[in-house]
Design an enzyme around this catalytic site. Sequence first.
Site, PDB file in Angstrom:
ATOM      1  N   GLN A 118      11.171  17.812 -29.921  1.00 30.65           N
ATOM      2  CA  GLN A 118      12.531  16.751 -30.279  1.00 30.65           C
ATOM      3  C   GLN A 118      12.156  15.795 -31.536  1.00 30.65           C
ATOM      4  O   GLN A 118      11.285  14.927 -31.384  1.00 30.65           O
ATOM      5  CB  GLN A 118      12.767  15.925 -28.995  1.00 30.65           C
ATOM      6  CG  GLN A 118      13.907  15.068 -29.221  1.00 30.65           C
ATOM      7  CD  GLN A 118      13.816  14.017 -28.002  1.00 30.65           C
ATOM      8  OE1 GLN A 118      12.683  13.924 -27.167  1.00 30.65           O
ATOM      9  NE2 GLN A 118      14.755  13.279 -27.650  1.00 30.65           N
ATOM     10  N   SER A 121      12.580  10.451 -32.930  1.00 30.70           N
ATOM     11  CA  SER A 121      11.927   8.934 -33.515  1.00 30.70           C
ATOM     12  C   SER A 121      11.357   9.144 -35.046  1.00 30.70           C
ATOM     13  O   SER A 121      10.841  10.332 -35.266  1.00 30.70           O
ATOM     14  CB  SER A 121      10.748   8.762 -32.629  1.00 30.70           C
ATOM     15  OG  SER A 121      11.338   8.650 -30.992  1.00 30.70           O
ATOM     16  N   GLU A 236      17.155  14.163 -20.877  1.00 29.86           N
ATOM     17  CA  GLU A 236      15.830  13.677 -20.998  1.00 29.86           C
ATOM     18  C   GLU A 236      15.553  12.801 -20.044  1.00 29.86           C
ATOM     19  O   GLU A 236      14.712  12.865 -19.157  1.00 29.86           O
ATOM     20  CB  GLU A 236      15.555  13.207 -22.483  1.00 29.86           C
ATOM     21  CG  GLU A 236      13.979  12.918 -22.452  1.00 29.86           C
ATOM     22  CD  GLU A 236      13.524  12.360 -23.819  1.00 29.86           C
ATOM     23  OE1 GLU A 236      14.465  11.683 -24.744  1.00 29.86           O
ATOM     24  OE2 GLU A 236      12.516  12.616 -24.143  1.00 29.86           O
ATOM     25  N   GLU A 377      12.662  -1.420 -21.300  1.00 36.67           N
ATOM     26  CA  GLU A 377      13.692  -2.613 -21.795  1.00 36.67           C
ATOM     27  C   GLU A 377      14.982  -1.834 -22.076  1.00 36.67           C
ATOM     28  O   GLU A 377      16.099  -2.376 -21.763  1.00 36.67           O
ATOM     29  CB  GLU A 377      12.883  -3.411 -22.964  1.00 36.67           C
ATOM     30  CG  GLU A 377      11.753  -4.163 -22.650  1.00 36.67           C
ATOM     31  CD  GLU A 377      10.400  -3.418 -22.289  1.00 36.67           C
ATOM     32  OE1 GLU A 377      10.352  -2.267 -22.994  1.00 36.67           O
ATOM     33  OE2 GLU A 377       9.475  -3.754 -21.525  1.00 36.67           O
TER      34      GLU A 377
HETATM   35  C1  LIG Z   1       4.026  10.318 -24.669  1.00 41.33           C
HETATM   36  C2  LIG Z   1       5.248  10.069 -25.830  1.00 41.33           C
HETATM   37  C3  LIG Z   1       6.053  11.270 -26.236  1.00 41.33           C
HETATM   38  C4  LIG Z   1       6.920  10.895 -27.223  1.00 41.33           C
HETATM   39  N1  LIG Z   1       7.841  12.042 -27.541  1.00 41.33           N
HETATM   40  C5  LIG Z   1       8.635  11.954 -28.413  1.00 41.33           C
HETATM   41  C6  LIG Z   1       9.355  13.066 -28.938  1.00 41.33           C
HETATM   42  O1  LIG Z   1       8.911  14.350 -28.298  1.00 41.33           O
HETATM   43  N2  LIG Z   1      10.296  13.019 -29.663  1.00 41.33           N
HETATM   44  C7  LIG Z   1      10.507  11.856 -30.138  1.00 41.33           C
HETATM   45  O2  LIG Z   1      11.756  11.866 -31.050  1.00 41.33           O
HETATM   46  N3  LIG Z   1      10.048  10.710 -29.664  1.00 41.33           N
HETATM   47  C8  LIG Z   1       9.179  10.696 -28.805  1.00 41.33           C
HETATM   48  N4  LIG Z   1       8.379   9.670 -28.554  1.00 41.33           N
HETATM   49  C9  LIG Z   1       8.905   8.456 -28.943  1.00 41.33           C
HETATM   50  C10 LIG Z   1       9.645   7.616 -28.020  1.00 41.33           C
HETATM   51  O3  LIG Z   1      10.738   8.135 -27.839  1.00 41.33           O
HETATM   52  C11 LIG Z   1       9.576   6.072 -28.782  1.00 41.33           C
HETATM   53  O4  LIG Z   1       8.117   5.564 -28.853  1.00 41.33           O
HETATM   54  C12 LIG Z   1      10.398   5.019 -27.916  1.00 41.33           C
HETATM   55  O5  LIG Z   1      11.660   5.193 -27.914  1.00 41.33           O
HETATM   56  C13 LIG Z   1       9.990   3.566 -28.500  1.00 41.33           C
HETATM   57  O6  LIG Z   1      10.238   3.679 -29.713  1.00 41.33           O
HETATM   58  P1  LIG Z   1       9.285   2.826 -30.890  1.00 41.33           P
HETATM   59  O7  LIG Z   1       7.945   3.423 -30.401  1.00 41.33           O
HETATM   60  O8  LIG Z   1       9.567   3.039 -32.060  1.00 41.33           O
HETATM   61  O9  LIG Z   1       9.108   1.322 -30.302  1.00 41.33           O
HETATM   62  P2  LIG Z   1      10.158   0.070 -30.741  1.00 41.33           P
HETATM   63  O10 LIG Z   1      11.464   0.533 -30.676  1.00 41.33           O
HETATM   64  O11 LIG Z   1       9.452  -0.485 -32.033  1.00 41.33           O
HETATM   65  O12 LIG Z   1      10.020  -0.906 -29.700  1.00 41.33           O
HETATM   66  C14 LIG Z   1       8.969  -1.894 -29.434  1.00 41.33           C
HETATM   67  C15 LIG Z   1       9.031  -2.612 -28.532  1.00 41.33           C
HETATM   68  O13 LIG Z   1      10.382  -3.548 -28.468  1.00 41.33           O
HETATM   69  C16 LIG Z   1      11.161  -3.484 -27.464  1.00 41.33           C
HETATM   70  N5  LIG Z   1      12.523  -3.420 -27.908  1.00 41.33           N
HETATM   71  C17 LIG Z   1      13.037  -2.690 -28.845  1.00 41.33           C
HETATM   72  N6  LIG Z   1      14.388  -2.901 -29.040  1.00 41.33           N
HETATM   73  C18 LIG Z   1      14.788  -3.687 -27.935  1.00 41.33           C
HETATM   74  C19 LIG Z   1      15.977  -4.442 -27.354  1.00 41.33           C
HETATM   75  N7  LIG Z   1      17.135  -3.772 -28.234  1.00 41.33           N
HETATM   76  N8  LIG Z   1      15.884  -5.027 -26.385  1.00 41.33           N
HETATM   77  C20 LIG Z   1      14.673  -5.185 -25.651  1.00 41.33           C
HETATM   78  N9  LIG Z   1      13.535  -4.828 -26.041  1.00 41.33           N
HETATM   79  C21 LIG Z   1      13.445  -3.888 -27.271  1.00 41.33           C
HETATM   80  C22 LIG Z   1      10.582  -1.959 -26.764  1.00 41.33           C
HETATM   81  O14 LIG Z   1      10.992  -2.207 -25.495  1.00 41.33           O
HETATM   82  C23 LIG Z   1       9.365  -2.000 -27.006  1.00 41.33           C
HETATM   83  O15 LIG Z   1       8.443  -2.727 -26.047  1.00 41.33           O
HETATM   84  C24 LIG Z   1       7.411   9.720 -27.411  1.00 41.33           C
HETATM   85  C25 LIG Z   1       6.522   8.642 -27.136  1.00 41.33           C
HETATM   86  C26 LIG Z   1       5.777   8.829 -26.344  1.00 41.33           C
HETATM   87  C27 LIG Z   1       4.832   7.514 -25.619  1.00 41.33           C
END
Ligand SMILES: Cc1cc2nc3c(=O)[nH]c(=O)nc-3n(C[C@H](O)[C@H](O)[C@H](O)COP(=O)(O)OP(=O)(O)OC[C@H]3O[C@@H](n4cnc5c(N)ncnc54)[C@H](O)[C@@H]3O)c2cc1C
Length: 409
Positions: A118, A121, A236, A377
Amino acid sequence: MSQYRPMTEEELRERVRRLKAEYPPDKVDMYTFRGAQYDHGLAWVHFPEGYGGLGINPKLQAIVADELRRDVHTVYDDLAVNPIGIGMGAPTLMTYGSDELKRALLRKCFTGEEIWCQLFSEPGAGSDVAGLATRAVRDGDDWIVNGQKVWTTLAHVAKWGLLVARTNPDVPKHEGLSYFLLDMQSPGVEVRPLYQITGEAEFNEVFLNDVRIPHRYMLGKEGQGWQVAITTLMNERTALGGGSTQKGGGPIQVLMQIWAARPPKRHKPAEAAVLRDRITRLYIESELLRLTALRAREMMRAGNPGPEGSVGKLAQAELYKKIWECTMDVLGEEALVYEPGYALRRPSQEERRDKVLLAKYQFLRSRANSIEGGTSEIMRNILGERVLGLPGEPRTDKGIPWKDIPRGG
Ligand SMILES: Cc1cc2nc3c(=O)[nH]c(=O)nc-3n(C[C@H](O)[C@H](O)[C@H](O)COP(=O)(O)OP(=O)(O)OC[C@H]3O[C@@H](n4cnc5c(N)ncnc54)[C@H](O)[C@@H]3O)c2cc1C
């Protein structure tokens, strides 16, 4: 009137028994068995006939799983065989793909011959995935894609990627996206591993440099990518929040087994009483999660789940973290020791029989549960807004063309 054709439980069980008689799972290889399961319409029972289904109510999939497990050693876990393909890709393809793509891809997706990943991100777009920057530009019958994805689970072994890219930067962020199936072996796709605290690299960075995708690999219409992506994300979250189908099964079972196997005098009486109390509460919460997941499945409309899936996803992520933390407390100082030879990777089926090793791995791996598939969140936001109908959070970029939204870097 139901959109599904009627079938009794007994009739369905009989079909599974016939499949197992023709292709004994302990005697044939995985691809052969699962290929036959697909051909018998027992892969996704709610899909139409000819596409791995029977056009019957998705609730009946649990009957298939139950009957498949009976009297055999070899049982395949769909979410281990091809988690993204089977759990999220196939329902998206079924909803938005052409017949040509469905016929070409669904069977190998189910057998596990072709693994899917997928590509949503990006370094600057995780929770706010609709803000993503990867660009796709039309060139004749192809699209040319440039950008970077991150945290892409299984990209290093995947044949197909579910890709969301920006096809129009001049409209508000949700409106300018399109959704593609990307052949991961295409020229210009570069995959680099990222290592996690468990030591393994189950996910990756993916760089896309002038990658060509034929237009026929677009799912949905140009500009409809967000709607298609929501179908993937809802599936998902339901898959990630599915809990255990068995009462007392899954992580809580491992915790109880480890607790039962500890010598009775291991903990001081007061400590033991507190741990027993915690385990009892976690058991009750596990059962609540299982029943909630069953209810979410009941609410599935047209085979695709709604925002209710976020309830289970949130509950499961938080609960599993608590269960593995409690397991570490039960293990005490033993939990601190990663014995020589601890493999820096996901334990194999064989190694999973060692419950202590499994628990130590899961304690580390479960930290990701409240991030992957949308953070806790974000799940709370979806619950508040889409399930409870509470006022939405302020959206300062609403209605602004994507190219005019200020962003860092
Ligand atoms: C093991 C693992 C596998 C993954 N596999 C995939 C994959 O196969 N494909 C893919 O596309 N992605 C994948 N991901 C990515 C995952 O979807 C993202 O890490 C996740 O959506 C969070 O995005 P970010 O890491 O950019 O954090 P950010 O969006 O930068 O968030 C940082 C912090 O801010 C908080 N935050 C952000 N916006 C808000 C809001 N509006 N209100 C309250 N709090 C908020 C979040 O909760 C978090 O605590 C994977 C992640 C992990 C850990």
